[in-house]
Design a protein around this motif. Sequence first.
Motif, short mmCIF file in Angstrom:
data_model
loop_
_atom_site.label_atom_id
_atom_site.label_comp_id
_atom_site.label_asym_id
_atom_site.label_seq_id
_atom_site.Cartn_x
_atom_site.Cartn_y
_atom_site.Cartn_z
N VAL A 187 13.74 10.42 -13.11
CA VAL A 187 14.74 10.19 -14.17
C VAL A 187 16.08 9.83 -13.52
N THR A 192 16.06 6.30 -12.30
CA THR A 192 16.12 5.35 -13.41
C THR A 192 17.54 5.29 -13.98
N ILE A 208 13.85 7.01 -21.31
CA ILE A 208 13.10 7.32 -20.08
C ILE A 208 12.11 8.44 -20.45
N THR A 209 10.82 8.18 -20.30
CA THR A 209 9.84 9.20 -20.71
C THR A 209 9.02 9.70 -19.53
N VAL A 210 8.83 11.01 -19.52
CA VAL A 210 8.10 11.65 -18.41
C VAL A 210 7.02 12.58 -18.98
N HIS A 267 7.45 7.15 -16.75
CA HIS A 267 6.94 7.72 -15.49
C HIS A 267 5.51 7.24 -15.30
N LEU A 314 17.56 18.31 -18.62
CA LEU A 314 16.16 17.90 -18.43
C LEU A 314 15.40 19.01 -17.70
#
Length: 497
Positions: free
Chosen positions: A12, A15, A28-30, A96, A167
Amino acid sequence: MGASLAEIVRFVEDTMDRLHGQSRAAVITVPAPFAPPMAFLRLHPRNMSFFWDSPGGTSFSGAGAVRTLRVSGEGRYEQLREQVTALWNELGVYVHPESTPPPPRVFGGLSFHPGNVSAPWEQFGDGCFTLPRWCYARRSSRAFLGLAVQGDVDCAGPRKRELLNELHRNLTVLANAEEQSALLQYPAREELRAVSMQQLELSRWVEHVEKIRTAIAAGEFQKVVAARRCDVALPQSVDELEVLSRLVVQPMCTRFLFSRETLSFLGASPEVLFDKRGNVLRTEALAGTACCPAGAEPDAYAKELLESEKDRSEHAIVVDEIARTLAPFCEELRASKQPKVHRIREIMHLHTPFKGKLKREVDAVSLLEALHPTPAVGGLPTVKAADWIASHEQDARGWYTGPVGWIDAIGDARFVVAIRSGLVGEGQAYVFTGAGIVSASHAHAEYAETSLKQLPLLRALGISEQAKAEEDALDLPAPGSHRSRALMEMLGVAGNA
Ligand SMILES: C=C(O[C@H]1C=CC=C(C(=O)O)[C@@H]1O)C(=O)O
C-alpha cells in the motif's frame, strides 16, 4: 491470507508513493482476514459508514468517504449519472497480486420522492452515494480491504503515515476477530422496558385510505401505497450495529445500514429493485401480503393468498408496470406466468421474478430512474401516485421505499427497495411500513398489515414486550375465509371496515 501484514502495508505504501501528487482518486485493495463485518464497523466513526449484505452475495462494510456524490431535486438521476461517470473515468484501481477483489463501487440511496425529506430525514437528503475511504468486503471465505485515496492529498507526509497506521490497525483488529461469528458477538441483550410507541391513530389511517379509495373510484388511480410511521421512544441508547445484526434472522432479505451523524437508516428488505450484471437484468414484483402465524402450516395460508382476488390485482398492477417500463431497455424479458408465495417468517408475499437481456447501451442509472418507484411502493399511474403520496402522507418517507444499493466501476449494480426499515438514533427510532391500496382494500385490514410489517424491526430493536404481544396475536386459528379479519382482531384493531 498468505501475505504478511508487513508485506501488505509495504504494498500500500509503495502504491501511495506512485500516486503522490496525482489529482485523482484511487482505490488500493489488499487481502484481509475473514472477520465479522461488525468488528470492522466498530473501528470507525458512525457518520457516513454503511453495511450491505445480500443473500448469497458479497457483504460490504464501509467507512468514511473520499468522494460523496450528492444529488437533489428532479434532476437527481442525471446528476448521479454525471458524477458516477466522472468518478469511474478518474479512478485508479490497484490490487495486491494475491487478491481478486470485487471492483470498486459507490454505495448509497435516494429518497422516495425528491424533496420528501423533512424531519427526521434532513441528514439524508434526496440522494447520496459514497466512495468509501475504507471498504471491507467478504465473499465465501475470502475478505478484502480497500483504501481509497486522493493522490495529491493523502499520499505523502503525515496524512500518508496516518492512513498507513490506520491500515495496520484495521488489519490487526480484523485478524484478532477472525473466525468469530457475528452472532456470538451479540449475546441476547437485556430487554428494553418502558418504551413508548406512538402509532398513527387508526382514525387518521382510515381517513387517508378512504381518500385513496375515493380517488381510485373516481378513476384517478388504480393503486396507491399508503404508509405510516411508528415513533419509538427508547429508554436507553440502542446500538444500531446490534439492531442490524439481529436482522440476520430475516431470511432472503438484504440487510443494509446507512449512518449519518445522529441517525442510522437500516433494515432487511425482501424486495430487489434490480440486479444488473453485464447485460443480464433481474428484477421482481413483490406485492400482496398475508400473515402466516409462527408454527402454522404455511401451505393453507399460501393457497389463500394465491386465491385472494384483491392481492392478485394488487400484484398484477406491479407485474404489468415493470414489464411495460422495462420493455424499451431489453432485448428479451421474461417473467414467471404465475406468482409464487415468498415467505419471510410470518409474512407472506406474492412474488413474480423477471429476467432480461439488456440492450447494450443501458446503464444502471437509467434502470434506477425507470423502475423507481414501482407500484409496490408508489402506485399507478406511477408519477402521479408518487406526487400524491408526497403531498398527502402525514410523515415524510425520506429514504423509506426509496432505492438503496451500489453501482460499481464496471457498470454492474444492485438496488433493493428500502422497506422493512427505519431510523435508529439516540433513544429514538422510527419504523416505517406501508400497504398497497386498491379498490377492494379494507382500511382496518391494511392497518393490521402495516403492524405486521413492523415486527421484524421492532424485534431487532429489542422491544420484545410490544413485539411479543403482537407476535402472540399472530397465533391465528387455522385459516378460513376471514384471514384478514382474524389478523385485525388478533392485532387488536377493531372494526369491520
Ligand atoms: C410498502 C411495503 O411493502 C410493499 C412490498 C410488499 C408487499 C406490499 C403489500 O402487499 O402492500 C407492499 O407493496 C412495506 O413493507 O412497507
